[in-house]
Design a protein around this motif. Structure first.
Motif, PDB file in Angstrom:
ATOM      1  N   LEU A 181       0.822  -1.207   0.000  1.00 50.14           N
ATOM      2  CA  LEU A 181       0.000   0.000   0.000  1.00 50.14           C
ATOM      3  C   LEU A 181       0.856   1.257   0.000  1.00 50.14           C
ATOM      4  O   LEU A 181       1.958   1.282   0.551  1.00 50.14           O
ATOM      5  CB  LEU A 181      -0.911   0.015   1.233  1.00 50.14           C
ATOM      6  N   VAL A 182       0.327   2.309  -0.604  1.00 44.48           N
ATOM      7  CA  VAL A 182       1.005   3.608  -0.648  1.00 44.48           C
ATOM      8  C   VAL A 182      -0.009   4.703  -0.344  1.00 44.48           C
ATOM      9  O   VAL A 182      -1.065   4.772  -0.985  1.00 44.48           O
ATOM     10  CB  VAL A 182       1.650   3.872  -2.021  1.00 44.48           C
ATOM     11  N   ALA A 183       0.315   5.552   0.624  1.00 43.71           N
ATOM     12  CA  ALA A 183      -0.481   6.752   0.873  1.00 43.71           C
ATOM     13  C   ALA A 183       0.095   7.849  -0.023  1.00 43.71           C
ATOM     14  O   ALA A 183       1.196   8.345   0.220  1.00 43.71           O
ATOM     15  CB  ALA A 183      -0.392   7.150   2.342  1.00 43.71           C
ATOM     16  N   VAL A 184      -0.622   8.182  -1.063  1.00 44.96           N
ATOM     17  CA  VAL A 184      -0.094   9.074  -2.098  1.00 44.96           C
ATOM     18  C   VAL A 184      -0.126  10.529  -1.646  1.00 44.96           C
ATOM     19  O   VAL A 184      -1.090  10.986  -1.027  1.00 44.96           O
ATOM     20  CB  VAL A 184      -0.883   8.893  -3.407  1.00 44.96           C
ATOM     21  N   GLN A 185       0.942  11.251  -1.970  1.00 42.16           N
ATOM     22  CA  GLN A 185       1.082  12.654  -1.620  1.00 42.16           C
ATOM     23  C   GLN A 185       1.111  13.506  -2.895  1.00 42.16           C
ATOM     24  O   GLN A 185       0.823  13.025  -3.985  1.00 42.16           O
ATOM     25  CB  GLN A 185       2.385  12.849  -0.822  1.00 42.16           C
ATOM     26  N   THR A 186       1.427  14.769  -2.738  1.00 36.85           N
ATOM     27  CA  THR A 186       1.702  15.650  -3.868  1.00 36.85           C
ATOM     28  C   THR A 186       3.050  16.327  -3.607  1.00 36.85           C
ATOM     29  O   THR A 186       3.515  16.330  -2.458  1.00 36.85           O
ATOM     30  CB  THR A 186       0.599  16.725  -4.038  1.00 36.85           C
TER      31      THR A 186
END
Length: 224
Positions: free
Chosen positions: A155-160
């Motif tokens: 899993l990846v918690a996506v950022q900007t």
């Protein structure tokens, strides 16, 4: 040419304030100040486009930009939904080779993340930073019972900032406007049309300030 589109359209509902969250004070300056400053200080960014709600443009010019001696290349009005706001920003970014799309309330983005965003967009067409969730993630059913435990390493918690070759993201945003599709970020826009997004290592400090608890963390980061 590399352009950064800073999207600052939050209204602060989860923050519990009347004031839009991008203008909330963080150690004497509005959150948006720190975000814009990071891109202004980057030698890799040629163009900064700020997107805010239409009824906040004059306030933002006077209270955020002019009062803090900040300069952006263009400030444009947002739209009804986030993807409408991003598309308005993309229109002003025409002529760019690479575009970075960043949350206005994510003020602790690092130089390293910006550098990698550009590098991987050029290489793969679309990229985003992200971190592995610290908590165990479960799926639940409609009755609130756990039905599965997901593997955190997958899993990846996506950022900007999420970064793209300009022609790719502009074309995908233009096409998705004709479809009734709910998208929560820009990687979903390009993925909807079969494009892959490269995920690289983000930073846990690259937080999005959304709740009062995030303000406490933000104050701590600045004090460091």
């Amino acid at each position: 040419m590399v352009s950064a589109i800073v999207v600052a359209g939050g209204r602060g509902k989860r923050m519990g304030t009347v004031q839009s969250k991008q203008y909330i004070d963080l150690n004497g300056k509005p959150i948006l100040y720190y975000t814009i400053k990071k891109f202004l200080e980057s030698k890799l960014i040629d163009n900064i486009i700020l997107v805010v709600p239409a009824d906040e443009i004059e306030y933002c010019k006077k209270e955020i930009l002019e009062s803090n001696l900040l300069k952006v290349n263009k400030i444009v009005a947002g739209g009804k939904e986030r993807n409408d706001s991003v598309f308005n920003g993309l229109i002003e970014a025409k002529g760019s080779d690479v575009v970075l799309i960043h949350d206005g309330v994510r003020p602790f983005v690092s130089d390293s993340i910006i550098e990698q965003a550009i590098k991987y967009a050029e290489r793969y067409g679309a990229a985003a930073p992200g971190v592995m969730p610290k908590d165990t993630i479960k799926l639940k059913d409609k009755n609130q019972f756990s039905i599965n435990t997901l593997n955190r390493s997958d899993l990846v918690a996506v950022q900007t900032p999420q970064s793209f070759k300009f022609d790719l993201i502009y074309d995908c945003h233009k096409r998705i406007r004709t479809e009734n599709v709910l998208v929560t970020d820009d990687t979903m826009v390009v993925e909807h049309f079969g494009n892959k997004v490269y995920l690289y290592e983000g930073e846990y400090t690259n937080i999005k300030i959304t709740t009062p608890e995030d303000l406490v963390i933000g104050e701590y980061f600045i004090s460091r």
